[in-house]
Structure formats: structure tokens, C-alpha cells
Motif scaffolding. Structure first.
Motif, mmCIF file in Angstrom:
data_model
loop_
_atom_site.group_PDB
_atom_site.id
_atom_site.type_symbol
_atom_site.label_atom_id
_atom_site.label_comp_id
_atom_site.label_asym_id
_atom_site.label_seq_id
_atom_site.Cartn_x
_atom_site.Cartn_y
_atom_site.Cartn_z
ATOM 1 N N GLU A 55 -33.241 50.343 -21.101
ATOM 2 C CA GLU A 55 -33.866 51.362 -20.244
ATOM 3 C C GLU A 55 -32.889 51.826 -19.167
ATOM 4 O O GLU A 55 -32.803 53.031 -18.863
ATOM 5 C CB GLU A 55 -35.119 50.773 -19.603
ATOM 6 N N HIS A 86 -37.660 41.362 -23.268
ATOM 7 C CA HIS A 86 -37.867 42.257 -22.130
ATOM 8 C C HIS A 86 -36.580 42.460 -21.353
ATOM 9 O O HIS A 86 -36.345 43.558 -20.805
ATOM 10 C CB HIS A 86 -38.969 41.707 -21.223
ATOM 11 N N SER A 129 -34.625 44.932 -23.387
ATOM 12 C CA SER A 129 -35.319 46.227 -23.331
ATOM 13 C C SER A 129 -35.104 46.886 -21.974
ATOM 14 O O SER A 129 -34.882 48.112 -21.896
ATOM 15 C CB SER A 129 -36.817 46.034 -23.584
ATOM 16 N N THR A 139 -46.269 42.781 -26.663
ATOM 17 C CA THR A 139 -45.274 41.707 -26.765
ATOM 18 C C THR A 139 -45.824 40.391 -26.229
ATOM 19 O O THR A 139 -45.475 39.316 -26.735
ATOM 20 C CB THR A 139 -43.986 42.083 -26.018
#
Length: 363
Positions: free
Chosen positions: A292, A285, A288, A321
């Protein structure tokens, strides 16, 4: 799920002194925090404060090991080993909520140090208090009803697909966290007499990972990790990669620390060697979210996903996830079964108390 055996284990823990151990742990914590409160008033040097606080930090890491109940050890580990520890480290350097001006009274210091709360200024929020409390009452009443409904769903788990059960359990965990933190906030409100900020902000409405982790999910953790990890790494990385890209290593570092702390909480729950799946979940995360941020900088507002699509994709990514990396370690240590057994045991205890009172009043 077969809960009979687990229920007997939970009841055995309680009968053998789990509640007594819980009281001893928190009494030790409050005495230790009182010592820190006095030490902070006497010591101005950050080095001296840090040296004075380190024994308490070590104690807080080991105290949750005295407990076995999933709910008691999970909340105690989060409140002491994570929140209180990080707040004490900030206090050592004259930062954080414990370094408030004017200085906190001892009751407020104890509440803020180990509970997931942030004190509001009463004069700014007094006029909205009644409306806010009514809104919170309705909100938590609905979520409490949903929590009870999910407990009934588990009685038919043999007729439900295992993957759907995991998804239902994800909702159960979220509701459980909401209710536990709401109870902690209510207790703190009664103790210190101040309005408290909510810890969740409808995370299922998130339109991005940045929105989910930064503005909607477990906001106290966000407020703790930002000054202790994010901002220091941001300042350091600005001199290495420049201010434009400095948030990227800061974000990844913050998620890495969060992963390690979650590994510790899960160790308290299962007492088994970490598999590092939880750390991988948070690193995934973190990277990610960093990606982003890069995409948002490149696009620069020229194109955005429709809000409904963004919400579905965000919640789906978090859920998938979590089912892949976050929940398996919890289920391998039977944290789900033990937790449900404890809820069932408490429900049975309450029923017995009600029956006893009813019989006493109407023999």
C-alpha cells in the motif's frame, strides 16, 4: 455453542483458586516493578539497567502461565509479557514512557508500566475533560449494550450460519477489547489522577491498512512497537535501501514482532503448540501495508478511492483475513466457548449477589 461443560470448568477454576492466583501474579508483578523503579533510580548505565531488568522480563513471560481463565490470562499476558516487558526494555536505554521528565512517582510508574495507557498533560486537556468524559460514557454505554446483545445472539447459534457466527464473534472480540481496556483505563485514572488517551479510534471507519493499524487499532501497541522495532529498523534499513524505501522493511519487521507476541498470547490461552497462522496473519498484513505504501508513492495523490469504498475494502480485508488465519487457532483451543462461559458465570454470580442483597434488604 454448548457452554454447560465449559461453564463448570470455569467455575471449578475459580473455586480452586483462580482469583487467588490472579492476585498473587499481580502482587508479584507490582513488587517486581517496584524493584525496577528503584533500580532505574540507582543505575544510570544502560547495560547495568538491562542486566537488572532481564530477570523481571523473564518472570513476566512466565507469570501468565499461572492463570487459566481466558479473560484473566489474556489480559495479564498482554499487560505483563508484552507491554510491561517492552516498556522496561525501553527504560533500560532511557527511552519510553517510563523515562518521563519529570520522573514518575511510584504509583504512576506502576500504572504506566503494566497498563495500556499513556498519560496526558492535565493542563492541556482540563477544559475538555467534562465533554470528553460524557462522550466516552455514551460511547462505552452503547458498546456495552451491543456486547450484551451479542451474548444473547449466541443462544440462537444453531439457527445461524457458522460463517456469520464467526463474523459476529469478530465484533464480540473487538467490543470485549474495547471494554476491558476502558476498565483498565478507568482504574488507572483513579490510581494516578490523570486523563488517559483512548486505545481505539473507531477502527471500522478505517480508509486504509495504514489508517487501521497506525491510527485506529490498539494504539498503545502502535506506540510500543514504533520506538522498539519500527524506528531502529528504519534507521538501519535507510543505510541499506535508502530513506525512501526504508519504511518497507521497518513495517514488515514490526508486523513480524507483533505476530510473535500474539503467538505468545495465544499460547497462554490454549497451552498448545503454535500453528503459526497468527504470525502468517500479521506478515500478510505487513506485506500488504508495505505494498500500500509503494502504491501511494507511485500514485502520489493523483488518484484515490472514494472514502466509502476504501472503508468497505479495508474492513472487509481485515475481517476476511482474520476469519481465515486469526480466529481458527482461538476456536481450536475453545477460547471462544471458554470466554463466553466465563461471561455467563460472572453474569450468574452478579445475579446471585443481587438476589441475596434484595432478600437481605426485603426479607
Amino acid at each position: 455453542m454448548e457452554m454447560g461443560g465449559e461453564l463448570k470448568k470455569v467455575l471449578k477454576y475459580w473455586m480452586e483458586g483462580e482469583i487467588t492466583s490472579f492476585i498473587k501474579v499481580w502482587l508479584s508483578a507490582y513488587l517486581s516493578l517496584t524493584y525496577c523503579y528503584i533500580a532505574a533510580k540507582m543505575l544510570r548505565s544502560s547495560v547495568a539497567r538491562l542486566a537488572a531488568f532481564l530477570p523481571v522480563v523473564c518472570l513476566f513471560i512466565f507469570l501468565p502461565l499461572e492463570l487459566h481463565s481466558v479473560h484473566l490470562v489474556g489480559t495479564t499476558g498482554f499487560f505483563l509479557a508484552w507491554l510491561a516487558t517492552f516498556k522496561l526494555l525501553m527504560l533500560a536505554f532511557h527511552q519510553g514512557p517510563l523515562s518521563a521528565t519529570p520522573p514518575l512517582s511510584l504509583p504512576r510508574f506502576l500504572a504506566v508500566a503494566c497498563l495500556p495507557i499513556k498519560l496526558r498533560r492535565d493542563d492541556l486537556y482540563k477544559k475538555d475533560t467534562g465533554r470528553m468524559q460524557r462522550s466516552l460514557l455514551i460511547n462505552y454505554s452503547v458498546k456495552g449494550a451491543l456486547f450484551v446483545l451479542l451474548l444473547k445472539v449466541y443462544e440462537y447459534d444453531d439457527r445461524i450460519h457458522p460463517k456469520l457466527i464467526k463474523a459476529i464473534y469478530s465484533c464480540h472480540v473487538y467490543l470485549c477489547l474495547e471494554l476491558i481496556l476502558a476498565i483498565a483505563a478507568a482504574m488507572a485514572r483513579g490510581l494516578v489522577g490523570a486523563e488517559l488517551e483512548p486505545q481505539f479510534n473507531e477502527p471500522y471507519l478505517s480508509t486504509s491498512l495504514q489508517d487501521f493499524w497506525g491510527r485506529r487499532w490498539n494504539l498503545m501497541v502502535t506506540r510500543i512497537l514504533r520506538p522498539t522495532v519500527y524506528l531502529p529498523v528504519l534507521g538501519w534499513s535507510a543505510g541499506v535501501v535508502g530513506r525512501e524505501w526504508a519504511p518497507l522493511p521497518a513495517v514488515v519487521s514490526t508486523f513480524a514482532v507483533s505476530g510473535v507476541m500474539h503467538e505468545l498470547i495465544f499460547f497462554y490461552l490454549g497451552r498448545v503448540r503454535p500453528t503459526w497462522e497468527i504470525s502468517l496473519f500479521f506478515l500478510l498484513h505487513g506485506f500488504s501495508l508495505a505494498a500500500e505504501i509503494v502504491v501511494k508513492k507511485v500514485v502520489d495523490g493523483r488518484w484515490n478511492l472514494p472514502a466509502p469504498v476504501a472503508k468497505v475494502l479495508t474492513v472487509a480485508f481485515v475481517l476476511v483475513t482474520a476469519l481465515w488465519l486469526f480466529f481458527p487457532p482461538l476456536m481450536r483451543c475453545k477460547g471462544d466457548e471458554r470466554g463466553l462461559a466465563e461471561v455467563a458465570a460472572v453474569a450468574d454470580f452478579i445475579k446471585d449477589v443481587v438476589r441475596a442483597l434484595t432478600f437481605t434488604l426485603n426479607p
